[in-house]
Design a protein around this motif. Sequence first.
Motif, mmCIF file in Angstrom:
data_model
loop_
_atom_site.group_PDB
_atom_site.id
_atom_site.type_symbol
_atom_site.label_atom_id
_atom_site.label_comp_id
_atom_site.label_asym_id
_atom_site.label_seq_id
_atom_site.Cartn_x
_atom_site.Cartn_y
_atom_site.Cartn_z
ATOM 1 N N SER A 124 -5.253 2.571 -7.899
ATOM 2 C CA SER A 124 -6.000 1.662 -7.006
ATOM 3 C C SER A 124 -6.725 0.563 -7.772
ATOM 4 O O SER A 124 -7.845 0.189 -7.456
ATOM 5 C CB SER A 124 -7.005 2.455 -6.155
ATOM 6 O OG SER A 124 -6.351 3.397 -5.345
ATOM 7 N N LYS A 158 -1.080 0.610 -8.708
ATOM 8 C CA LYS A 158 -1.181 1.023 -7.305
ATOM 9 C C LYS A 158 -1.672 2.461 -7.187
ATOM 10 O O LYS A 158 -2.493 2.783 -6.322
ATOM 11 C CB LYS A 158 0.176 0.878 -6.610
ATOM 12 C CG LYS A 158 0.755 -0.512 -6.584
ATOM 13 C CD LYS A 158 -0.197 -1.548 -6.021
ATOM 14 C CE LYS A 158 -0.480 -1.365 -4.550
ATOM 15 N NZ LYS A 158 -1.299 -2.454 -3.990
ATOM 16 N N GLU A 183 0.839 -1.195 0.000
ATOM 17 C CA GLU A 183 0.000 0.000 0.000
ATOM 18 C C GLU A 183 0.880 1.252 0.000
ATOM 19 O O GLU A 183 1.698 1.450 0.902
ATOM 20 C CB GLU A 183 -0.914 0.015 1.238
ATOM 21 C CG GLU A 183 -1.930 -1.125 1.274
ATOM 22 C CD GLU A 183 -2.904 -1.069 0.113
ATOM 23 O OE1 GLU A 183 -3.205 0.051 -0.362
ATOM 24 O OE2 GLU A 183 -3.355 -2.142 -0.329
ATOM 25 N N PRO A 204 -7.004 -3.239 -8.542
ATOM 26 C CA PRO A 204 -6.555 -4.504 -7.938
ATOM 27 C C PRO A 204 -6.008 -5.464 -8.995
ATOM 28 O O PRO A 204 -6.484 -5.488 -10.132
ATOM 29 C CB PRO A 204 -7.825 -5.054 -7.294
ATOM 30 C CG PRO A 204 -8.941 -4.470 -8.098
ATOM 31 C CD PRO A 204 -8.476 -3.106 -8.536
#
Length: 288
Positions: A191, A188, A67, A193
């Motif tokens: 966002s 990333k 993250e 996945p």
Amino acid sequence: MKEREWMGWTVVSAFNQQFILSVIIISLGFIFKKMGLLKEADGAIISRLIFNLTLPALIIASFSQLELEISLIILIIAGFSFGLILALIGIFVFRKEPASFKGVLIMMIPGMNIGLFAFPLVEGIWGAEGIKYFGMLDAGNAFIVFGLTYLLGNYYLDRDEPIKLSHAVKKLTNSIPLMVYLIVFVFKILSIPFPNVVVKAASVISGANMPLSLLLLGLYLSFTFDRRYLSRLIKYLVTRYGASLFIGILIYFFLPVSEMIMMTLLIGLCLPIPLSVIPYAEEFKYDH
């Protein structure tokens, strides 16, 4: 007190096991070469397998779960900045070296081997929290290892060719790990996945990266030392770790950051060079 001693013993034990395992795999590569089961020429095949398959898989497996945190962006910047500074120092220091040595010496200066040498120890000491910090440092470091280092090695191979932006971009697109890293980074930031099946497949394949890298190191290991290389070896070590020590001192006294960020930066500067230099040297026909 006993709990601290037990935790300290666990960390040392885990690190020792990792070190012993690495030595065993390197030794197997060397022994297989001596027995004729593998040849040094086989290193070219193994290095291509690492560079084009297991290393990209490791990038996906490691960073798909990472993250990005705004507060730790300084580590990404530092990972890139360290490599850039060291590369500039290397270009200056080795500018008068013969063409056959210049490319490989300059490739060896920037970059940190975070995945193989830092992650096992960091995970044992700080757990997932430590991996988060060093993962952010490695994100910046990746653009040096898979981008700048590759470009430098290729440039000094084609040293008679003038520098062009289009030429540089074309060379960089040949680096599959860098392209994978860019895709992971974009995912990333947006966002997005990763498909679960991709992550699972990458996790399985990435398990082969460390043993193959260490096996490759064993294949290229030699206990015969040409004294002609001694002066260049000393020059390299003084340049690389002298510059790192100087940068580390500046960070310690003048950079106002948290203790964990400070520790991450200082440990990063002490790490060995990336094993990816070996496949690069093989690809560019340098002295691996």
